[in-house]
Design a protein around this motif. Structure first.
Motif, PDB file in Angstrom:
ATOM      1  N   ASP B  80     -50.237  47.724 -43.468  1.00  0.00           N
ATOM      2  CA  ASP B  80     -49.531  46.843 -44.376  1.00  0.00           C
ATOM      3  C   ASP B  80     -50.078  45.456 -44.115  1.00  0.00           C
ATOM      4  OD1 ASP B  80     -47.721  45.570 -46.009  1.00  0.00           O
ATOM      5  OD2 ASP B  80     -46.148  45.520 -44.488  1.00  0.00           O
ATOM      6  N   ARG B  81     -50.403  44.756 -45.172  1.00  0.00           N
ATOM      7  CA  ARG B  81     -50.924  43.417 -44.955  1.00  0.00           C
ATOM      8  C   ARG B  81     -50.175  42.430 -45.825  1.00  0.00           C
ATOM      9  NH1 ARG B  81     -56.624  40.387 -45.467  1.00  0.00           N
ATOM     10  NH2 ARG B  81     -56.177  40.360 -47.675  1.00  0.00           N
ATOM     11  N   ASN B  82     -49.498  41.535 -45.175  1.00  0.00           N
ATOM     12  CA  ASN B  82     -48.813  40.505 -45.935  1.00  0.00           C
ATOM     13  C   ASN B  82     -48.579  39.277 -45.069  1.00  0.00           C
ATOM     14  OD1 ASN B  82     -47.643  39.231 -48.011  1.00  0.00           O
ATOM     15  ND2 ASN B  82     -46.244  40.888 -48.533  1.00  0.00           N
ATOM     16  N   ASP B  83     -49.644  38.534 -44.845  1.00  0.00           N
ATOM     17  CA  ASP B  83     -49.522  37.354 -43.987  1.00  0.00           C
ATOM     18  C   ASP B  83     -49.069  36.127 -44.781  1.00  0.00           C
ATOM     19  OD1 ASP B  83     -51.826  37.105 -45.450  1.00  0.00           O
ATOM     20  OD2 ASP B  83     -53.168  36.862 -43.744  1.00  0.00           O
ATOM     21  N   VAL B  84     -48.830  36.307 -46.080  1.00  0.00           N
ATOM     22  CA  VAL B  84     -48.372  35.165 -46.887  1.00  0.00           C
ATOM     23  C   VAL B  84     -47.044  35.520 -47.563  1.00  0.00           C
ATOM     24  CG1 VAL B  84     -50.619  34.103 -47.301  1.00  0.00           C
ATOM     25  CG2 VAL B  84     -49.879  35.961 -48.768  1.00  0.00           C
ATOM     26  N   LYS B  85     -46.293  36.400 -46.865  1.00  0.00           N
ATOM     27  CA  LYS B  85     -45.041  36.914 -47.428  1.00  0.00           C
ATOM     28  C   LYS B  85     -44.038  35.798 -47.716  1.00  0.00           C
ATOM     29  CE  LYS B  85     -43.191  39.800 -44.699  1.00  0.00           C
ATOM     30  NZ  LYS B  85     -43.167  41.094 -43.996  1.00  0.00           N
ATOM     31  N   PHE B  98     -56.119  40.885 -50.954  1.00  0.00           N
ATOM     32  CA  PHE B  98     -55.252  42.055 -51.077  1.00  0.00           C
ATOM     33  C   PHE B  98     -53.953  41.837 -50.291  1.00  0.00           C
ATOM     34  CE2 PHE B  98     -53.504  45.956 -49.492  1.00  0.00           C
ATOM     35  CZ  PHE B  98     -53.530  46.785 -50.597  1.00  0.00           C
ATOM     36  N   ARG B  99     -52.829  42.241 -50.907  1.00  0.00           N
ATOM     37  CA  ARG B  99     -51.550  42.211 -50.188  1.00  0.00           C
ATOM     38  C   ARG B  99     -50.848  43.540 -50.351  1.00  0.00           C
ATOM     39  NH1 ARG B  99     -48.107  37.269 -52.833  1.00  0.00           N
ATOM     40  NH2 ARG B  99     -46.674  37.799 -51.185  1.00  0.00           N
ATOM     41  N   GLY B 100     -50.040  43.864 -49.344  1.00  0.00           N
ATOM     42  CA  GLY B 100     -49.144  45.015 -49.463  1.00  0.00           C
ATOM     43  C   GLY B 100     -49.541  46.190 -48.587  1.00  0.00           C
ATOM     44  N   ASN B 101     -48.939  47.349 -48.906  1.00  0.00           N
ATOM     45  CA  ASN B 101     -49.220  48.571 -48.152  1.00  0.00           C
ATOM     46  C   ASN B 101     -50.516  49.188 -48.626  1.00  0.00           C
ATOM     47  OD1 ASN B 101     -46.850  48.881 -46.513  1.00  0.00           O
ATOM     48  ND2 ASN B 101     -45.753  49.110 -48.441  1.00  0.00           N
ATOM     49  N   TRP B 102     -51.212  49.787 -47.704  1.00  0.00           N
ATOM     50  CA  TRP B 102     -52.417  50.496 -48.107  1.00  0.00           C
ATOM     51  C   TRP B 102     -52.554  51.780 -47.300  1.00  0.00           C
ATOM     52  CZ3 TRP B 102     -55.527  51.252 -43.971  1.00  0.00           C
ATOM     53  CH2 TRP B 102     -55.430  50.331 -42.909  1.00  0.00           C
TER      54      TRP B 102
END
Lengths: 133, 178
Positions: B80-85, B98-102
């Motif tokens: 999961d990538r969201n460092d700008v949540k 890219f953001r979100g689950n992968w």
């Protein structure tokens, strides 16, 4: 070497340009830019780049990032399946004069560059004493 | 033209590209742009004499939060990538990352020692080593001469038993300090 870089007036040929002459191709990294309390924040995806292999340069009003990437596999490895090319990253930005150039800060974390561009403080209005004689 | 102009939308990318082009004019350098819609993370697979290598570009991921599992010839990567949540949408001037689950699942080549997979994670690049199983020696099949008394058993008739199926297991990701 046939890459004589035309030198614009009053812009010395940078080391960066010399370095780029070594590269065959470069990639444009994806970025996010958002506004925060501290100013503008830029994130750039630079997988394979460490703080040692990143050049971040501000020259006049231009911010240039160049991240050198070495392939993580031995030279003799045969490529079976390719979804991405390994190569260095390059991207340039024009900054406005509202950036406090002296206080730009940057950090790298797991292949992501974060650059904070603080907003220049508007100077206090200064009273100019008028001498009378 | 001003790129970080407060309270204004960004100027189009064209200005930037022109800027870079001017900078690079006269160099034997081609610029590859961002490829939108690319799968995240992008994966390459390589072969060496004793192993296969899988590399994946997963910038901004903490190796502790990366989930790797291998089961019956399938390798799964999850994260999961969201460092700008915490950034509200209206604060973004530009959003390309890219953001979100992968999740990615890869069929492994045959003859992999699944038990011996190991992975490294370095500056946002994942490298998984997939050691090859030793090729069995080619077996000679003896031809029994019918005119002699067949005293030897035919080796080729012996079946090699199926190896037991390994359970799915997690692969530990070693972080390289660098």
């Amino acid at each position: 070497m046939s890459n004589s870089l035309p030198e614009p007036e009053n812009e010395p040929q940078s080391e960066l340009a010399a370095e780029l002459a070594q590269e065959r191709f470069v990639f444009t990294p994806p970025i996010d830019i958002y506004e925060s309390e501290e100013g503008m924040v830029l994130h750039a995806d630079l997988p394979g780049v460490s703080s040692d292999t990143l050049e971040l340069q501000v020259q006049d009003n231009k911010l240039t990032l160049f991240g050198r990437v070495k392939t993580p596999v031995p030279e003799e490895a045969q490529l079976l399946h390719k979804e991405y090319e390994v190569g260095s990253f390059l991207r340039s930005f024009i900054l406005s004069d509202q950036v406090d150039y002296d206080n730009i800060s940057a950090s790298m974390n797991h292949g992501v560059l974060k650059v904070v561009l603080p907003k220049a403080q508007r100077g206090e209005a200064r009273r100019i004493p008028i001498a009378t004689n | 033209m001003a790129f970080f102009r407060w309270g204004h939308p960004w100027s189009p990318l064209g200005d930037l590209e022109r800027e870079v082009d001017r900078f690079l004019r006269g160099m034997n350098l081609s610029i590859h742009g961002i490829r939108p819609g690319r799968q995240f993370p992008a994966i390459n697979i390589y072969e060496l004499e004793h192993e296969f290598l899988l590399t994946a570009e997963i910038p901004g991921t903490d190796p502790e939060e990366l989930e790797l599992t291998v089961d019956a010839g399938l390798l799964s990567l999850k994260g999961d990538r969201n460092d700008v949540k915490e950034v509200p949408d209206d604060k973004f001037r530009r959003q390309e990352r890219f953001r979100g689950n992968w999740q990615r699942t890869v069929s492994l080549p045959d003859r992999i020692l699944e038990e011996e997979l190991h992975a490294e994670f370095n500056n946002g690049v994942l490298l998984i080593h997939l050691p090859k199983a030793q090729q069995p020696e080619p077996r000679k099949i003896r031809i029994v001469d019918q005119q002699q008394s067949p005293s030897d058993t035919d080796e080729s008739a012996q079946q090699t038993p199926e190896p037991p199926k390994p359970k799915p297991r997690n692969i530990e990701v070693h972080k390289e300090e660098g």
